[in-house]
Design an enzyme around this catalytic site. Structure first.
Site, PDB file in Angstrom:
ATOM      1  N   HIS A 175       0.544  -1.563  -0.104  1.00 24.42           N
ATOM      2  CA  HIS A 175       0.460  -0.273  -0.108  1.00 24.42           C
ATOM      3  C   HIS A 175       0.635   1.235   0.290  1.00 24.42           C
ATOM      4  CE1 HIS A 175      -3.739  -3.069   1.198  1.00 24.42           C
ATOM      5  NE2 HIS A 175      -4.414  -1.687   1.157  1.00 24.42           N
ATOM      6  N   ASN A 207       8.668  -3.817   4.158  1.00 19.22           N
ATOM      7  CA  ASN A 207       6.826  -3.378   3.470  1.00 19.22           C
ATOM      8  C   ASN A 207       6.457  -3.828   4.980  1.00 19.22           C
ATOM      9  OD1 ASN A 207       4.174  -2.980   2.997  1.00 19.22           O
ATOM     10  ND2 ASN A 207       3.539  -4.924   3.134  1.00 19.22           N
TER      11      ASN A 207
END
Length: 364
Positions: A175, A207
């Site tokens: 994201h 991440n």
């Protein structure tokens, strides 16, 4: 050497952290020229201003000068469809636009919790913008277990990032605007799962670790500032090859056939807005950060990745604060502490994983 002499701080490896890899991009100040800006805006909705000549170009592909600027003179280079160029009587280059306008076209998506601009060539966003406040983070009406990753059908199929591109790629669907920033609405959270809000990101060590802590740092800024605006996106930075001492931009492309570029780095530009007793516009603390798409030790100070805003602008080809008056600007890491609070996201992420593909980037 001062960090303001460089365009980008980039990490060459996990051990190197935020080592400088783009020293050839100097940030030395240059004299301001009194010329009209050639920045272009892609119009993706109706109501676009008409072009200077009746060339049949779709409205979303018409370029116009920013609001408040005077149109360019006939002798200046124009970023609009060049209707007036080549009218010497011998040639007419603009005749090509009768068959279509080549672009580039940025697919702008306006959603509840974000606005994104999609890069059709690299199949990643140019940038994604969000706004968080204490009230938006306090409301908990969304749950990511009800959300699923989606291809964005608003992007033409031949330019679209696909779910299958990430399958067994070894990268997370990372994201750019975190799902955790959109818990105030299930719809808002669902919309963060479009692939136009994703980039391939290293999972372990980035991440699901350092990048997650960085996002949590951004949310924590709402304890100090009533309004925080963030723009996030990928970078593709050059690295010197020791074999010939030349600079190259190299990145992996995932998918079969190859479709989605893997960024070498990611940036965040943070605008932490102060309020005033009168309700007017207060100061804005700005922080710009460039992180490598690679594992980063959690003990690495976030301040090591801080760069001048101009560094991100030069590396990305974007502008972020051209309309913010200098007297209102503050440096974020001088105004507040730029320190991460380390939380264990990796184990929590496993509980959210619902896809058969390896690391789906599902922790946020």
């Amino acid at each position: 050497m001062s960090k303001t002499t460089f365009a980008v701080i980039a990490a060459a490896s996990a051990g190197a952290g935020a080592a400088i890899t783009a020293t050839m991009y100097s940030l030395r100040s240059q004299p301001e020229l009194n010329t009209i800006s050639t920045t272009t805006t892609t119009i993706s909705s109706g109501g676009a201003p008409a072009p200077s000549a009746p060339i049949p170009i779709p409205a979303k592909q018409i370029f116009s000068p920013p609001s408040g600027q005077q149109p360019q003179t006939e002798t200046a280079f124009s970023t609009s469809a060049p209707a007036a160029l080549g009218r010497s009587g011998l040639v007419d280059p603009s005749g090509l636009f009768e068959y279509g306008f080549p672009g580039p076209v940025a697919d702008i998506a306006t959603r509840q919790a974000l606005i994104s601009s999609f890069d059709r060539r690299l199949r990643n966003p140019h940038w994604v913008v969000e706004h968080i406040t204490p009230a938006s983070l306090a409301q908990r009406d969304g749950d990511r277990k009800h959300s699923t990753f989606l291809e964005d059908e608003a992007v033409p199929e031949k330019f679209r990032a696909k779910l299958k591109d990430y399958f067994r790629s070894g990268y997370d669907r990372g994201h750019q605007v975190p799902a955790a920033d959109a818990k105030w609405s299930q719809t808002a959270m669902d919309e963060t799962f479009f692939l136009t809000n994703m980039c391939p990101q290293v999972g372990e060590g980035f991440n699901r670790d350092y990048w997650a802590h960085f996002e949590d740092f951004c949310r924590g800024l709402t304890k100090r500032y009533p309004s925080v605006r963030i723009v996030t996106g990928p970078l593709y930075l050059p690295k010197r090859d020791p074999a010939d001492n030349k600079w190259y931009v190299r990145y992996e492309v995932i998918g079969n056939p190859p479709n989605v570029a893997v960024p070498t780095h990611f940036y965040k530009v943070i605008f932490a807005e102060e309020s005033t007793p009168s309700g007017g516009k207060g100061n804005v603390a700005i922080g710009a950060f460039v992180l490598p798409n690679a594992p980063i030790p959690n003990e690495k100070p976030l301040a090591d990745f801080e760069v001048p805003v101009e560094a991100v602008e030069r590396a990305s080809g974007l502008e972020f604060a051209s309309k913010l008056a200098p007297q209102r600007r503050r440096r974020l890491c001088a105004d507040t502490s730029c320190a991460l609070v380390i939380r264990d996201y990796a184990d929590r992420q496993k509980a959210f994983s619902k896809s058969p593909s390896p690391p789906p980037g599902g922790r946020r």
